[in-house]
Design a protein around this motif. Structure first.
Motif, PDB file in Angstrom:
ATOM      1  N   ALA A 298     -15.164 -25.444 -11.526  1.00  0.00           N
ATOM      2  CA  ALA A 298     -15.593 -25.100 -12.875  1.00  0.00           C
ATOM      3  C   ALA A 298     -14.652 -25.792 -13.862  1.00  0.00           C
ATOM      4  O   ALA A 298     -13.682 -26.444 -13.459  1.00  0.00           O
ATOM      5  N   ASP A 299     -14.943 -25.672 -15.150  1.00  0.00           N
ATOM      6  CA  ASP A 299     -14.145 -26.304 -16.204  1.00  0.00           C
ATOM      7  C   ASP A 299     -13.663 -25.268 -17.194  1.00  0.00           C
ATOM      8  O   ASP A 299     -14.336 -24.255 -17.428  1.00  0.00           O
ATOM      9  N   MET A 300     -12.501 -25.519 -17.793  1.00  0.00           N
ATOM     10  CA  MET A 300     -12.016 -24.748 -18.939  1.00  0.00           C
ATOM     11  C   MET A 300     -11.728 -25.708 -20.083  1.00  0.00           C
ATOM     12  O   MET A 300     -10.955 -26.666 -19.925  1.00  0.00           O
ATOM     13  N   VAL A 301     -12.350 -25.491 -21.238  1.00  0.00           N
ATOM     14  CA  VAL A 301     -12.118 -26.334 -22.406  1.00  0.00           C
ATOM     15  C   VAL A 301     -10.697 -26.137 -22.919  1.00  0.00           C
ATOM     16  O   VAL A 301     -10.175 -25.018 -22.928  1.00  0.00           O
ATOM     17  N   LEU A 302     -10.080 -27.234 -23.338  1.00  0.00           N
ATOM     18  CA  LEU A 302      -8.744 -27.203 -23.931  1.00  0.00           C
ATOM     19  C   LEU A 302      -8.843 -27.403 -25.436  1.00  0.00           C
ATOM     20  O   LEU A 302      -9.713 -28.136 -25.924  1.00  0.00           O
ATOM     21  N   ASP A 303      -7.947 -26.755 -26.175  1.00  0.00           N
ATOM     22  CA  ASP A 303      -7.966 -26.900 -27.631  1.00  0.00           C
ATOM     23  C   ASP A 303      -7.191 -28.150 -28.053  1.00  0.00           C
ATOM     24  O   ASP A 303      -6.791 -28.974 -27.212  1.00  0.00           O
ATOM     25  N   VAL A 304      -6.971 -28.290 -29.361  1.00  0.00           N
ATOM     26  CA  VAL A 304      -6.326 -29.496 -29.886  1.00  0.00           C
ATOM     27  C   VAL A 304      -4.878 -29.643 -29.421  1.00  0.00           C
ATOM     28  O   VAL A 304      -4.311 -30.731 -29.496  1.00  0.00           O
ATOM     29  N   LYS A 305      -4.271 -28.565 -28.951  1.00  0.00           N
ATOM     30  CA  LYS A 305      -2.907 -28.605 -28.432  1.00  0.00           C
ATOM     31  C   LYS A 305      -2.886 -28.507 -26.905  1.00  0.00           C
ATOM     32  O   LYS A 305      -1.856 -28.255 -26.313  1.00  0.00           O
ATOM     33  N   LYS A 306      -4.036 -28.699 -26.299  1.00  0.00           N
ATOM     34  CA  LYS A 306      -4.198 -28.659 -24.838  1.00  0.00           C
ATOM     35  C   LYS A 306      -3.980 -27.265 -24.260  1.00  0.00           C
ATOM     36  O   LYS A 306      -3.643 -27.119 -23.079  1.00  0.00           O
ATOM     37  N   ALA A 307      -4.165 -26.239 -25.076  1.00  0.00           N
ATOM     38  CA  ALA A 307      -4.159 -24.866 -24.572  1.00  0.00           C
ATOM     39  C   ALA A 307      -5.569 -24.500 -24.124  1.00  0.00           C
ATOM     40  O   ALA A 307      -6.560 -24.910 -24.729  1.00  0.00           O
ATOM     41  N   GLU A 308      -5.667 -23.706 -23.065  1.00  0.00           N
ATOM     42  CA  GLU A 308      -6.983 -23.331 -22.543  1.00  0.00           C
ATOM     43  C   GLU A 308      -7.687 -22.344 -23.479  1.00  0.00           C
ATOM     44  O   GLU A 308      -7.064 -21.439 -24.030  1.00  0.00           O
ATOM     45  N   TRP A 309      -8.989 -22.547 -23.637  1.00  0.00           N
ATOM     46  CA  TRP A 309      -9.809 -21.679 -24.479  1.00  0.00           C
ATOM     47  C   TRP A 309     -10.179 -20.456 -23.639  1.00  0.00           C
ATOM     48  O   TRP A 309     -11.249 -20.357 -23.085  1.00  0.00           O
ATOM     49  N   THR A 310      -9.237 -19.532 -23.570  1.00  0.00           N
ATOM     50  CA  THR A 310      -9.374 -18.365 -22.695  1.00  0.00           C
ATOM     51  C   THR A 310     -10.556 -17.485 -23.069  1.00  0.00           C
ATOM     52  O   THR A 310     -11.190 -16.878 -22.204  1.00  0.00           O
ATOM     53  N   ALA A 311     -10.860 -17.384 -24.346  1.00  0.00           N
ATOM     54  CA  ALA A 311     -11.872 -16.439 -24.812  1.00  0.00           C
ATOM     55  C   ALA A 311     -13.288 -16.860 -24.474  1.00  0.00           C
ATOM     56  O   ALA A 311     -14.170 -16.008 -24.363  1.00  0.00           O
ATOM     57  N   ALA A 312     -13.536 -18.175 -24.318  1.00  0.00           N
ATOM     58  CA  ALA A 312     -14.934 -18.586 -24.176  1.00  0.00           C
ATOM     59  C   ALA A 312     -15.100 -19.993 -23.636  1.00  0.00           C
ATOM     60  O   ALA A 312     -16.161 -20.572 -23.793  1.00  0.00           O
ATOM     61  N   GLY A 313     -14.096 -20.551 -22.961  1.00  0.00           N
ATOM     62  CA  GLY A 313     -14.121 -21.972 -22.675  1.00  0.00           C
ATOM     63  C   GLY A 313     -14.579 -22.404 -21.309  1.00  0.00           C
ATOM     64  O   GLY A 313     -14.527 -23.590 -20.986  1.00  0.00           O
ATOM     65  N   MET A 314     -15.066 -21.498 -20.477  1.00  0.00           N
ATOM     66  CA  MET A 314     -15.387 -21.872 -19.106  1.00  0.00           C
ATOM     67  C   MET A 314     -16.831 -22.339 -18.977  1.00  0.00           C
ATOM     68  O   MET A 314     -17.741 -21.819 -19.623  1.00  0.00           O
ATOM     69  N   SER A 315     -17.037 -23.330 -18.113  1.00  0.00           N
ATOM     70  CA  SER A 315     -18.378 -23.772 -17.701  1.00  0.00           C
ATOM     71  C   SER A 315     -18.452 -23.693 -16.184  1.00  0.00           C
ATOM     72  O   SER A 315     -17.474 -24.022 -15.487  1.00  0.00           O
ATOM     73  N   ALA A 316     -19.590 -23.264 -15.658  1.00  0.00           N
ATOM     74  CA  ALA A 316     -19.741 -23.111 -14.211  1.00  0.00           C
ATOM     75  C   ALA A 316     -21.201 -23.319 -13.844  1.00  0.00           C
ATOM     76  O   ALA A 316     -22.082 -23.346 -14.712  1.00  0.00           O
ATOM     77  N   ASN A 317     -21.460 -23.445 -12.544  1.00  0.00           N
ATOM     78  CA  ASN A 317     -22.865 -23.570 -12.162  1.00  0.00           C
ATOM     79  C   ASN A 317     -23.480 -22.197 -11.894  1.00  0.00           C
ATOM     80  O   ASN A 317     -22.784 -21.196 -11.728  1.00  0.00           O
ATOM     81  N   LEU A 318     -24.788 -22.163 -11.880  1.00  0.00           N
ATOM     82  CA  LEU A 318     -25.537 -20.913 -11.791  1.00  0.00           C
ATOM     83  C   LEU A 318     -25.187 -20.142 -10.524  1.00  0.00           C
ATOM     84  O   LEU A 318     -24.945 -18.927 -10.558  1.00  0.00           O
ATOM     85  N   ARG A 319     -25.148 -20.821  -9.402  1.00  0.00           N
ATOM     86  CA  ARG A 319     -24.973 -20.141  -8.133  1.00  0.00           C
ATOM     87  C   ARG A 319     -23.563 -19.564  -7.969  1.00  0.00           C
ATOM     88  O   ARG A 319     -23.379 -18.506  -7.358  1.00  0.00           O
ATOM     89  N   ASP A 320     -22.573 -20.240  -8.527  1.00  0.00           N
ATOM     90  CA  ASP A 320     -21.218 -19.692  -8.438  1.00  0.00           C
ATOM     91  C   ASP A 320     -21.063 -18.453  -9.305  1.00  0.00           C
ATOM     92  O   ASP A 320     -20.342 -17.516  -8.940  1.00  0.00           O
ATOM     93  N   LEU A 321     -21.733 -18.416 -10.443  1.00  0.00           N
ATOM     94  CA  LEU A 321     -21.729 -17.191 -11.251  1.00  0.00           C
ATOM     95  C   LEU A 321     -22.423 -16.056 -10.511  1.00  0.00           C
ATOM     96  O   LEU A 321     -22.026 -14.894 -10.615  1.00  0.00           O
ATOM     97  N   ALA A 322     -23.455 -16.388  -9.731  1.00  0.00           N
ATOM     98  CA  ALA A 322     -24.116 -15.363  -8.923  1.00  0.00           C
ATOM     99  C   ALA A 322     -23.169 -14.824  -7.855  1.00  0.00           C
ATOM    100  O   ALA A 322     -23.169 -13.617  -7.564  1.00  0.00           O
ATOM    101  N   ARG A 323     -22.368 -15.692  -7.272  1.00  0.00           N
ATOM    102  CA  ARG A 323     -21.379 -15.227  -6.293  1.00  0.00           C
ATOM    103  C   ARG A 323     -20.397 -14.252  -6.943  1.00  0.00           C
ATOM    104  O   ARG A 323     -20.058 -13.215  -6.360  1.00  0.00           O
ATOM    105  N   PHE A 324     -19.917 -14.599  -8.129  1.00  0.00           N
ATOM    106  CA  PHE A 324     -18.990 -13.700  -8.810  1.00  0.00           C
ATOM    107  C   PHE A 324     -19.671 -12.357  -9.102  1.00  0.00           C
ATOM    108  O   PHE A 324     -19.085 -11.291  -8.892  1.00  0.00           O
ATOM    109  N   GLY A 325     -20.908 -12.391  -9.594  1.00  0.00           N
ATOM    110  CA  GLY A 325     -21.624 -11.150  -9.881  1.00  0.00           C
ATOM    111  C   GLY A 325     -21.851 -10.311  -8.644  1.00  0.00           C
ATOM    112  O   GLY A 325     -21.713  -9.077  -8.672  1.00  0.00           O
TER     113      GLY A 325
END
Length: 443
Positions: A298-325
């Motif tokens: 999966a991916d985590m978006v980084l901000d302008v200072k290369k800090a991770e966007w913890t609140a809303a920055g993740m991207s993942a595929n459908l099936r992996d989200l199903a595994r987590f659920g």
């Protein structure tokens, strides 16, 4: 067999499964009222035509946002949430459910088709698990089984589950103020909030003159991170850390209505990074993606200072989200492996302060609901709870319905407008599943 060969072979088997669920797309754009970026020429060609080129300035616009949601790593720097080297955990196939024959109802009680539900909620993909088996899987428009789709604030629920787990292990004290772990927050209004108040969105603070209202875009937050264009005369905080340190008081923490704000989750991420000495992407990898046997990084978006966007920055595929659920539905266990303590899941399902929630702007669209540990709790007959992300991202977990529904969307309407429709539709799907529960093929 190397990891890459194993991944390719597994993906091929999944795509060519007996029911071909993963490869099924529904009609064309005109038939489904979809805005399909590739059919509009967006980012097509080498180079794309100037009017079809995605930039920071236009990436959030109505014509371009669906492409952007599916290509966060093309718009922003990202950190990788590695799946590690574990084998991919299977998602076995169940007897297919004809979801598109189900009728749901609009807010006035009128029946509407599932395809109308797709249109109203901007569906990009949906997957339904029943008793741990895939019974429905659809990808519309440009979505594919391998697409990493933006989760937005569904990221928060991973943060909340992780924070509660670290507290269970004695690595965090949820009754302690955030400033104990991050001294830089001592002068910030966020620093005086306890970790539990941050988890439950009961911290009262503001950024500048803005007190965020649930369902609205928190412009000052996104501009500070650099994921939204800044005006030419911008002189606000530069990056997430500076933003968090700038928080001003807006009342006593723990009082008043539930107040949803991205800063609470972003602060929790900073706390966990300090407490563990690890990045959020590393923690998500070690605690979730690797033990789950995810199909993809999966991916985590980084901000302008290369800090991770913890609140809303993740991207993942459908099936992996199903595994987590599914792991959460099974009280923290997936594929026979304990990933989250059962006590953590039980505590989440109990929910939070219903009165504070009802008094908030979120109350009308989720009557009888609450919020706890970064999860939305529905308190319904199925004991359901869910994550919720902007543009209609949902992982809906129904323990008493034995089901998990993942919806990835590009819903451009007001954030909570379709929430009652989504909840009715998910319950209608579970009711249809329960009607077929006597058939062994669904087990």
């Amino acid at each position: 067999m190397t990891y890459m060969l194993r991944l390719c072979a597994t993906a091929a088997l999944l795509a060519a499964g007996a029911n071909c669920l993963a490869a099924d797309r529904i009609g064309n754009a005109a038939e489904n009222n979809l805005d399909v970026p590739s059919e509009q020429g967006i980012m097509v060609g080498f180079p794309p035509a100037p009017e079809n080129l995605i930039t920071l300035q236009n990436q959030g616009g109505p014509r371009f946002v669906r492409w952007s949601i599916m290509h966060s790593a093309s718009n922003f720097p990202t950190a990788r949430v590695s799946r590690g080297t574990n084998s991919i955990s299977p998602l076995p196939q169940g007897r297919p459910l004809d979801v598109e024959s189900i009728q749901t109802r609009d807010d006035n009680g009128n029946p509407i088709s599932m395809r109308e539900f797709y249109r109203r909620t901007g569906l990009d993909a949906m997957l339904v698990l029943y008793q741990g088996r895939v019974v429905f899987e659809r990808y519309l428009g440009d979505m594919r089984p391998t697409t990493l789709h933006g989760m937005f604030s569904c990221t928060k629920s991973l943060v909340g589950t992780l924070a509660a787990t670290l507290a269970y292990e004695g690595k965090l004290d949820l009754s302690a103020p955030a400033r104990r772990y991050v001294p830089e927050l001592a002068a910030s209004a966020l620093g005086g909030a306890t970790l539990q108040q941050l988890l439950d969105m009961r911290a009262n603070y503001r950024f500048g003159d803005d007190i965020h209202q649930s369902g609205s875009v928190q412009r000052i937050f996104h501009q500070a991170l650099g994921v939204m264009p800044r005006p030419k005369d911008y002189n606000g905080p530069d990056g997430a850390y500076a933003l968090l340190m700038s928080a001003q008081p807006a009342g006593e923490h723990g009082t008043g209505p539930f107040r949803y704000d991205n800063g609470s989750t972003q602060a929790l991420g900073w706390v966990m990074q300090r407490a563990t000495g690890k990045s959020m992407s590393q923690l998500f990898s070690e605690r979730f993606w690797s033990p789950l046997g995810a199909e993809q990084d999966a991916d985590m978006v980084l901000d302008v200072k290369k800090a991770e966007w913890t609140a809303a920055g993740m991207s993942a595929n459908l099936r992996d989200l199903a595994r987590f659920g599914e792991m959460m539905r099974l009280d923290g266990v997936f594929n026979g492996k304990r990933i989250v303590p059962s006590e953590i899941v039980a505590d989440i399902r109990k929910g939070g302060d219903k009165a504070a929630f009802a008094a908030s702007p979120s109350g009308p669209s989720r009557p009888g609901g609450s919020y706890h540990n970064q999860w939305w709790i529905n308190h319904d007959a199925y004991d359901s709870y869910n994550c919720a992300g902007h543009y209609g991202q949902r992982v809906w977990i129904a323990p008493k319905g034995e089901a998990v529904i993942v919806q990835l969307s590009t819903d451009l309407g007001e954030a909570s407008a379709q929430e009652p429709l989504r909840q009715r539709t998910y319950r209608a799907i579970v009711e249809a599943l329960r009607r077929t529960a006597g058939n062994p093929a669904t087990r």
